[in-house]
Design an enzyme around this catalytic site. Structure first.
Site, PDB file in Angstrom:
ATOM      1  N   SER A 143      50.153 -13.034  -5.416  1.00 41.30           N
ATOM      2  CA  SER A 143      50.777 -14.071  -5.003  1.00 41.30           C
ATOM      3  C   SER A 143      50.014 -15.385  -5.508  1.00 41.30           C
ATOM      4  CB  SER A 143      49.186 -14.248  -3.608  1.00 41.30           C
ATOM      5  OG  SER A 143      49.089 -15.132  -2.854  1.00 41.30           O
ATOM      6  N   TYR A 158      41.610 -11.631   0.924  1.00 40.67           N
ATOM      7  CA  TYR A 158      42.753 -12.251   0.441  1.00 40.67           C
ATOM      8  C   TYR A 158      43.253 -12.385  -0.795  1.00 40.67           C
ATOM      9  CZ  TYR A 158      47.685 -12.792   0.507  1.00 40.67           C
ATOM     10  OH  TYR A 158      49.574 -12.994  -0.034  1.00 40.67           O
TER      11      TYR A 158
HETATM   12  N1  LIG Z   1      54.762 -14.614   2.557  1.00 40.18           N
HETATM   13  C1  LIG Z   1      53.638 -14.984   1.618  1.00 40.18           C
HETATM   14  O1  LIG Z   1      53.537 -16.530   1.905  1.00 40.18           O
HETATM   15  C2  LIG Z   1      53.557 -14.241   0.199  1.00 40.18           C
HETATM   16  C3  LIG Z   1      52.322 -15.359  -0.467  1.00 40.18           C
HETATM   17  C4  LIG Z   1      52.399 -14.120  -1.712  1.00 40.18           C
HETATM   18  C5  LIG Z   1      52.077 -13.128  -1.648  1.00 40.18           C
HETATM   19  N2  LIG Z   1      52.490 -12.701  -0.660  1.00 40.18           N
HETATM   20  C6  LIG Z   1      53.070 -11.557  -0.331  1.00 40.18           C
HETATM   21  O2  LIG Z   1      53.914 -11.017  -0.406  1.00 40.18           O
HETATM   22  C7  LIG Z   1      53.591  -8.840  -0.096  1.00 40.18           C
HETATM   23  C8  LIG Z   1      54.884  -9.379   0.966  1.00 40.18           C
HETATM   24  O3  LIG Z   1      54.467 -10.092   1.998  1.00 40.18           O
HETATM   25  P1  LIG Z   1      55.453 -10.615   2.820  1.00 40.18           P
HETATM   26  O4  LIG Z   1      55.294 -12.098   3.110  1.00 40.18           O
HETATM   27  O5  LIG Z   1      57.518 -10.213   3.256  1.00 40.18           O
HETATM   28  O6  LIG Z   1      55.176  -9.887   4.397  1.00 40.18           O
HETATM   29  P2  LIG Z   1      55.414  -9.125   5.759  1.00 40.18           P
HETATM   30  O7  LIG Z   1      54.385  -9.202   6.368  1.00 40.18           O
HETATM   31  O8  LIG Z   1      56.797  -9.590   6.310  1.00 40.18           O
HETATM   32  O9  LIG Z   1      56.211  -7.843   4.899  1.00 40.18           O
HETATM   33  C9  LIG Z   1      54.756  -7.280   4.932  1.00 40.18           C
HETATM   34  C10 LIG Z   1      55.771  -5.364   5.337  1.00 40.18           C
HETATM   35  O10 LIG Z   1      54.303  -4.541   4.941  1.00 40.18           O
HETATM   36  C11 LIG Z   1      53.900  -3.822   6.140  1.00 40.18           C
HETATM   37  N3  LIG Z   1      52.647  -3.155   5.990  1.00 40.18           N
HETATM   38  C12 LIG Z   1      51.572  -3.684   6.027  1.00 40.18           C
HETATM   39  N4  LIG Z   1      50.751  -2.587   5.652  1.00 40.18           N
HETATM   40  C13 LIG Z   1      51.380  -1.420   5.415  1.00 40.18           C
HETATM   41  C14 LIG Z   1      50.134  -0.710   5.383  1.00 40.18           C
HETATM   42  N5  LIG Z   1      48.987   0.103   5.328  1.00 40.18           N
HETATM   43  N6  LIG Z   1      51.386   0.577   4.339  1.00 40.18           N
HETATM   44  C15 LIG Z   1      52.755   0.314   3.976  1.00 40.18           C
HETATM   45  N7  LIG Z   1      53.253  -1.109   4.455  1.00 40.18           N
HETATM   46  C16 LIG Z   1      52.079  -1.901   5.092  1.00 40.18           C
HETATM   47  C17 LIG Z   1      54.421  -4.514   7.198  1.00 40.18           C
HETATM   48  O11 LIG Z   1      54.586  -3.562   8.284  1.00 40.18           O
HETATM   49  C18 LIG Z   1      55.356  -5.143   6.590  1.00 40.18           C
HETATM   50  O12 LIG Z   1      57.223  -4.641   6.464  1.00 40.18           O
HETATM   51  C19 LIG Z   1      52.564  -8.887   0.265  1.00 40.18           C
HETATM   52  O13 LIG Z   1      51.895  -8.851  -0.784  1.00 40.18           O
HETATM   53  C20 LIG Z   1      51.841 -10.771   0.730  1.00 40.18           C
HETATM   54  O14 LIG Z   1      50.924 -10.552   0.459  1.00 40.18           O
HETATM   55  C21 LIG Z   1      53.261 -13.206   0.438  1.00 40.18           C
END
Ligand SMILES: NC(=O)c1ccc[n+]([C@@H]2O[C@H](COP(=O)([O-])OP(=O)(O)OC[C@H]3O[C@@H](n4cnc5c(N)ncnc54)[C@H](O)[C@@H]3O)[C@@H](O)[C@H]2O)c1
Length: 254
Positions: A143, A158
């Site tokens: 991130s 986080y």
């Molecule tokens: N959305 C943002 O702004 C953002 C920014 C920086 C980093 N990220 C990172 O991107 C990645 C994806 O996030 P996203 O925004 O698509 O979120 P999201 O919530 O849309 O998707 C995350 C997915 O991970 C799954 N998940 C959660 N815990 C889990 C577990 N223990 N085992 C297996 N699956 C699990 C959830 O069910 C979900 O389908 C994450 O690592 C997040 O930290 C997101």
């Protein structure tokens, strides 16, 4: 016709039921890959596979909790049983815990278990299979919080987890650099997924900060972030390893 970067290859995606992971699963399949989708959310994970099938792609869903070593082992061996090999992995599952802002112990443990130990365990299980088929490429989701902490949003667990994913990625990249293995981190800025909507809904200050955060003037669409992930996993990025690729609309350039 899109260049078939992953023709004959097998791609594993964790967190593939929603957000960035779902978009990446779809993109891997559109570029010719067979996709093993892992998530704790079975209904939405199966839905990702149905979307791939509707586009004539190949995939399978594996109910997986990346915080559980046994569950990760079952996912990886299940994907090998189903598709015969592993070439690419996008270790992307991650959470923000709403209790993180109050420095809650349970939030800390859960966040580190999923965001950091989950990525570590996935790589431990995946790499031996990749080595057996001559190498591979891994992308781990960090991130912008892998580089900075946000003064407007206290997210200690986080932030720690995402900094650590970059360190872990670099260590593993160097360990396997001579084995035709590339290991990189993807560092998204604010992306319009459920995770962000949850934070935006928490209070008005967070919402304002999120909406106005990037010089580009908007939050990212998950597909824009997934495009960077699959490029990093593809042969087009063949000389890139140990890198943390920022996809943030200019946020860290400020
Ligand atoms: N959305 C943002 O702004 C953002 C920014 C920086 C980093 N990220 C990172 O991107 C990645 C994806 O996030 P996203 O925004 O698509 O979120 P999201 O919530 O849309 O998707 C995350 C997915 O991970 C799954 N998940 C959660 N815990 C889990 C577990 N223990 N085992 C297996 N699956 C699990 C959830 O069910 C979900 O389908 C994450 O690592 C997040 O930290 C997101």
């Amino acid at each position: 016709m899109l260049e078939q970067w992953f023709e004959g290859k097998v791609a594993l995606v964790t967190g593939g039921a929603d957000g960035i992971g779902r978009e990446a699963a779809l993109l891997f399949a559109r570029r010719g890959g067979m996709v093993a989708v892992a998530d704790v959310n079975s209904d939405a994970g199966e839905q990702t596979c149905e979307m791939i099938t509707a586009e004539h792609g190949t995939s399978a869903f594996f109910h997986t909790d990346v915080a559980s070593k046994d569950s990760v082992a079952r996912f990886v061996s299940g994907a090998v049983d189903r598709f015969g090999r592993i070439d690419v992995a996008f270790n992307n599952a991650g959470i923000t815990d709403p209790r993180d802002d109050s420095w809650d112990d349970a939030a800390f443990e859960r966040t580190l278990a999923i965001n950091l130990a989950g990525v570590n365990q996935c790589m431990k299980e995946q790499i031996p299979h990749m080595l057996r088929s001559g190498g591979g490429a891994i992308v781990n989701t960090s991130s912008i919080h892998g580089f900075i902490a946000n003064p407007a949003l206290f997210l200690p667990a986080y932030t720690a987890s995402k900094h650590a994913v970059i360190g872990l990625t670099k260590a593993v990249a160097l360990q396997y650099a001579k084995d035709n293995m590339r290991v990189n981190a993807l560092c998204p800025g604010v992306t319009a997924t459920a995770m962000i909507r949850q934070t935006m809904d928490r209070d008005e200050a967070a919402r304002k900060m999120i909406e106005g955060h990037a010089p580009i003037g908007r939050v990212a669409d998950p597909r824009e972030v997934a495009e960077a992930a699959i490029w990093l996993a593809s042969g087009a990025a063949s000389f890139i390893t140990g890198h943390a690729l920022v996809v943030d609309g200019g946020f860290l350039a400020q």
